[in-house]
Design an enzyme around this catalytic site. Structure first.
Site, mmCIF file in Angstrom:
data_model
loop_
_atom_site.group_PDB
_atom_site.id
_atom_site.type_symbol
_atom_site.label_atom_id
_atom_site.label_comp_id
_atom_site.label_asym_id
_atom_site.label_seq_id
_atom_site.Cartn_x
_atom_site.Cartn_y
_atom_site.Cartn_z
ATOM 1 N N CYS A 1 0.848 -1.188 0.000
ATOM 2 C CA CYS A 1 0.000 0.000 0.000
ATOM 3 C C CYS A 1 0.892 1.250 0.000
ATOM 4 O O CYS A 1 1.735 1.410 0.879
ATOM 5 C CB CYS A 1 -0.955 0.091 1.183
ATOM 6 N N ARG B 1 4.015 -0.857 -4.592
ATOM 7 C CA ARG B 1 3.543 -1.331 -3.291
ATOM 8 C C ARG B 1 2.147 -1.943 -3.345
ATOM 9 O O ARG B 1 1.642 -2.458 -2.347
ATOM 10 C CB ARG B 1 3.544 -0.183 -2.278
ATOM 11 N N TRP C 1 -2.874 -2.608 -1.933
ATOM 12 C CA TRP C 1 -2.698 -4.054 -2.022
ATOM 13 C C TRP C 1 -3.616 -4.609 -0.948
ATOM 14 O O TRP C 1 -3.382 -4.413 0.240
ATOM 15 C CB TRP C 1 -1.241 -4.427 -1.743
ATOM 16 N N ASN D 1 -1.663 2.317 5.444
ATOM 17 C CA ASN D 1 -0.827 1.177 5.077
ATOM 18 C C ASN D 1 -0.650 0.340 6.336
ATOM 19 O O ASN D 1 -0.284 0.871 7.383
ATOM 20 C CB ASN D 1 0.536 1.685 4.577
ATOM 21 N N GLY D 2 -0.914 -0.974 6.226
ATOM 22 C CA GLY D 2 -0.742 -1.838 7.397
ATOM 23 C C GLY D 2 -2.036 -2.528 7.770
ATOM 24 O O GLY D 2 -2.976 -2.578 6.972
ATOM 25 N N GLU E 1 15.727 -19.658 -7.821
ATOM 26 C CA GLU E 1 15.451 -18.267 -8.137
ATOM 27 C C GLU E 1 14.847 -18.143 -9.549
ATOM 28 O O GLU E 1 13.911 -17.368 -9.766
ATOM 29 C CB GLU E 1 16.744 -17.445 -8.002
ATOM 30 N N LYS F 1 11.120 -16.693 -10.386
ATOM 31 C CA LYS F 1 10.968 -15.546 -11.276
ATOM 32 C C LYS F 1 9.916 -15.819 -12.348
ATOM 33 O O LYS F 1 9.057 -14.996 -12.620
ATOM 34 C CB LYS F 1 12.327 -15.261 -11.913
ATOM 35 N N GLU G 1 6.468 -15.827 -10.804
ATOM 36 C CA GLU G 1 6.036 -14.489 -10.411
ATOM 37 C C GLU G 1 5.529 -13.672 -11.592
ATOM 38 O O GLU G 1 4.502 -13.016 -11.500
ATOM 39 C CB GLU G 1 7.227 -13.696 -9.817
ATOM 40 N N HIS H 1 13.284 -39.190 -7.864
ATOM 41 C CA HIS H 1 12.518 -39.664 -6.699
ATOM 42 C C HIS H 1 11.087 -39.124 -6.713
ATOM 43 O O HIS H 1 10.557 -38.723 -5.690
ATOM 44 C CB HIS H 1 13.238 -39.268 -5.409
ATOM 45 N N LYS I 1 5.795 -5.379 -4.109
ATOM 46 C CA LYS I 1 7.239 -5.482 -3.888
ATOM 47 C C LYS I 1 7.607 -5.499 -2.406
ATOM 48 O O LYS I 1 8.474 -6.243 -1.995
ATOM 49 C CB LYS I 1 7.954 -4.330 -4.587
HETATM 50 C C1 G6P Z 1 7.978 -9.833 -2.002
HETATM 51 C C2 G6P Z 1 8.441 -9.646 -3.433
HETATM 52 C C3 G6P Z 1 9.639 -10.568 -3.706
HETATM 53 C C4 G6P Z 1 10.732 -10.313 -2.683
HETATM 54 C C5 G6P Z 1 10.213 -10.514 -1.257
HETATM 55 C C6 G6P Z 1 11.212 -10.107 -0.188
HETATM 56 O O1 G6P Z 1 7.348 -11.052 -1.848
HETATM 57 O O2 G6P Z 1 7.407 -9.913 -4.350
HETATM 58 O O3 G6P Z 1 10.141 -10.313 -5.018
HETATM 59 O O4 G6P Z 1 11.816 -11.161 -2.931
HETATM 60 O O5 G6P Z 1 9.050 -9.712 -1.063
HETATM 61 O O6 G6P Z 1 11.422 -8.720 -0.233
HETATM 62 P P1 G6P Z 1 12.605 -8.002 0.507
HETATM 63 O O7 G6P Z 1 12.371 -6.535 0.268
HETATM 64 O O8 G6P Z 1 12.520 -8.367 1.948
HETATM 65 O O9 G6P Z 1 13.869 -8.478 -0.104
#
Ligand code: G6P
Length: 596
Positions: free
Chosen positions: A2, A27, A75, A101-102, A470, A474, A477, A493, A591
């Site tokens: 947010c 956000r 969000w 926010n929160g 990773e 990606k 996501e 397995h 994010k």
């Molecule tokens: C969210 C984002 C991810 C990120 C994670 C941790 O879930 O979508 O891409 O890796 O937060 O974020 P940070 O700011 O703690 O690295």
């Protein structure tokens, strides 16, 4: 999570709020809204579902009159994505408008009380409760500041709030807990936002509010009080390079941020030469080290566990998903904890860090955003120096987190890495068998062959497995392809049962030590009809004759994870675009995840 923004000054508020919200959209982008106060003290609200551009067009957000206002990009937590649940929210009189926010944990209980007193609610949000609570406190005869003070005491949870209270020409605010709220002051104007990025175009000096702060800003005054009696923090300079925030000619931020990797990697390498001594000393003092992080930062933590365990052979080092850390009662809390977070805001990381600090446990932060909550509460920190990252999916910041662990391990080969990035992203034609293909073209070729498939496997061993994890995250996501990562040896397995004709498999092979086994894994999957693509290095590529591969310039295998992920990022990016999605704003994600 947010974005909240506030403006007061001589200029028209709405267009400035929209620009601020654009910078905060990472956000959350479920809905957006603005409230302004016109010259007669009337509060006007416009809001809608979807991105800023969409709502701006539909609702003419920028036409709201007045030079004081607040804005929000959401969000969702409490309440579905809808216009009713979009912020700002108001009280019964329409004289108080709030952005938030929160999470207000005890909102339901307070809502019940307020309903009994006759308040009428229009949304399902926890936020609206705050507007009515303040209305009620004002009715009891309290001043606005007293009402804010009382609200901080009564409302449970972590939250940051900005509000308009007609007819006062002030931006009121309150902050409880870990979520950021920052004030910027210009000449005859003031700004409030949940991220300093939104203030960067307007002012250079800012004030980061502490837990328990409340007060107001007007055109020429800032008033901050604190429920816990904390002194007013000093103003700080903004260190953001605003020129690197835009898309720089790329269609998407994610793509641009991948191409920013060489620049920021070399920035970090120079920083590490002089600034991480304190962090290394701290690390060397402890025998048991826990590393916590979420999402990509967890994957970097895993790399940290693997690479530091090789270097510090007598230490016990363990990476744990941050949200699971509180459940691991077997992990004694008197050791060093390394907290990895790009934003320094992730609730799942901050919550245990706050508790650890209270119990006297030292916390070493690996963080990108200076002055973030994590930066401020950590015992010691390593800045990853990756600049502002605005695409939701982490790319360049993951790479620099990996480099940060390599630096903590004292790996000399760190210095080779920037050159390797230059080669793959600036000059190199790749040896993938299709002649003079650039890395991006090779990634696009692979993306074209898998973007219409429902699933993919990403396989690798040890440090290659971290890259596989990773890579799989990606592509999930940004392109919504269901991808799973496995240690290559684990495939037989169970997961092998899923392999059939044209099933995409991305196989990472980075080490002489594993290459023979990697070739066997390759054979196992193609003999069952899979489309396999190998990501490897020049000195190993001859082991994959006949395969479709991307070959990268050799680097010390301890730092290979940083290089291996680059083609994986590009594959995910192209797959998202080919499927018609905006990779910068993946559905349901944000994010900075500032809720539990
Ligand atoms: C969210 C984002 C991810 C990120 C994670 C941790 O879930 O979508 O891409 O890796 O937060 O974020 P940070 O700011 O703690 O690295």
């Amino acid at each position: 999570m947010c974005g909240i923004a506030g403006y007061i000054g001589n200029r028209k508020a709405a267009p400035i709020l929209i620009e601020m919200l654009r910078l905060l959209e990472y956000r959350g982008y479920d809905s957006v809204g603005i409230a302004t106060m016109d010259s007669r003290g009337r509060i006007r609200i416009s809001k809608g579902v979807g991105s800023i551009d969409k709502v701006l067009k539909e609702k003419k957000l920028d036409s709201l009159p007045g030079n004081i206002g607040i804005g929000h990009t959401r969000w969702s937590t409490h309440g579905i994505v809808s216009e009713e649940n979009a912020h700002p929210h108001t009280d019964c009189t329409g004289k108080i408008a709030i952005v938030h926010n929160g999470v207000i944990q005890n909102y339901f209980e307070i809502k019940r009380e307020l309903l009994a007193k006759g308040h009428r609610f229009y949304s399902e949000t926890d936020t609206e409760v705050v507007a009515h609570l303040i209305e009620e406190l004002l009715k009891e005869g309290k001043t606005i500041l007293e009402a804010l003070r009382e609200s901080i005491k009564r409302l449970q949870g972590d939250f940051s709030i900005v509000l308009l209270a007609s007819p006062e020409r002030r931006l009121y605010f309150m902050k409880k807990g870990l979520l950021p709220l920052i004030i910027g002051k210009g000449k005859g104007e003031a700004f409030v936002a949940s991220d300093v990025i939104a203030l960067a175009p307007y002012t250079k000096r800012v004030l980061y509010l502490e837990d328990g702060s409340y007060g107001y800003v007007s055109r020429d005054e800032i008033k901050v009080e604190n429920v816990y009696g904390k002194p007013l923090p000093k103003r700080k300079n903004i260190s953001i390079d605003a020129s690197r925030i835009d898309k720089g000619g790329f269609a998407h931020r994610m793509h641009k941020e991948i191409y920013d990797i060489p620049h920021f990697a070399s920035l970090f390498v120079s920083y590490a030469e002089h600034h991480i001594k304190g962090a290394i000393e701290l690390l060397e003092t402890y025998d048991k080290i826990r590393i916590i992080g979420a999402g990509s930062s967890y994957h970097a933590s895993l790399y940290g566990e693997m690479v530091l365990s090789r270097i510090y052979k007598n230490k016990h080092i363990k990476a744990i998903v941050a949200s699971e850390f509180p459940n691991r009662i077997d992990l004694v809390e008197d050791d060093l904890v390394i907290a990895v977070s790009q934003s320094g805001e992730t609730y799942d990381v901050l919550e245990p860090v706050r508790r650890l600090k209270e119990n006297g446990v030292p916390v070493l932060a690996i963080v990108n955003r200076r002055n973030s909550e994590l930066d401020r509460i950590a015992t010691e920190r390593v800045y990853i120096e990756a600049g502002v990252e605005r695409a939701v999916a982490a790319t360049k910041t993951f790479v620099n987190q990996v480099l940060a662990f390599a630096a903590l391990g004292g790996l000399e080969s760190l210095n080779e890495v920037p050159k390797a990035f230059d080669k793959i992203l600036k000059e190199r034609r790749n040896r993938s068998g299709l002649g003079s293909e650039k890395l991006d073209e090779a990634a696009l070729r692979i993306a074209k062959s898998l973007y219409d498939k429902p699933s993919a496997f990403y396989l690798g061993r040890y440090l290659g497995y971290v890259a596989a994890k990773e890579g799989a995250l990606k592509i999930k996501e940004v392109s919504y392809i269901h991808a799973e990562s496995y240690p290559s040896g684990e495939l037989k397995h169970g997961p092998l049962a899923l392999i059939s004709k044209d099933f995409p498999v991305i196989l990472i092979s980075y080490s002489e030590k594993h290459v023979r086994k990697d070739r066997s894994t390759y054979e196992e999957v193609i003999s069952r009809g899979a489309n396999a693509y190998v990501i490897t290095f020049d000195s190993l590529v001859e082991n994959f004759e006949g395969a479709s591969y991307i070959s990268l310039p050799d680097v010390d295998e301890n730092v290979s994870t940083a290089i291996l992920v680059v083609p994986l990022f590009l594959i995910a990016y192209h797959a998202a675009v080919l499927r018609g999605y905006d990779p910068d704003k993946p559905r349901n994600l944000a994010k900075s995840v500032t809720v539990e």
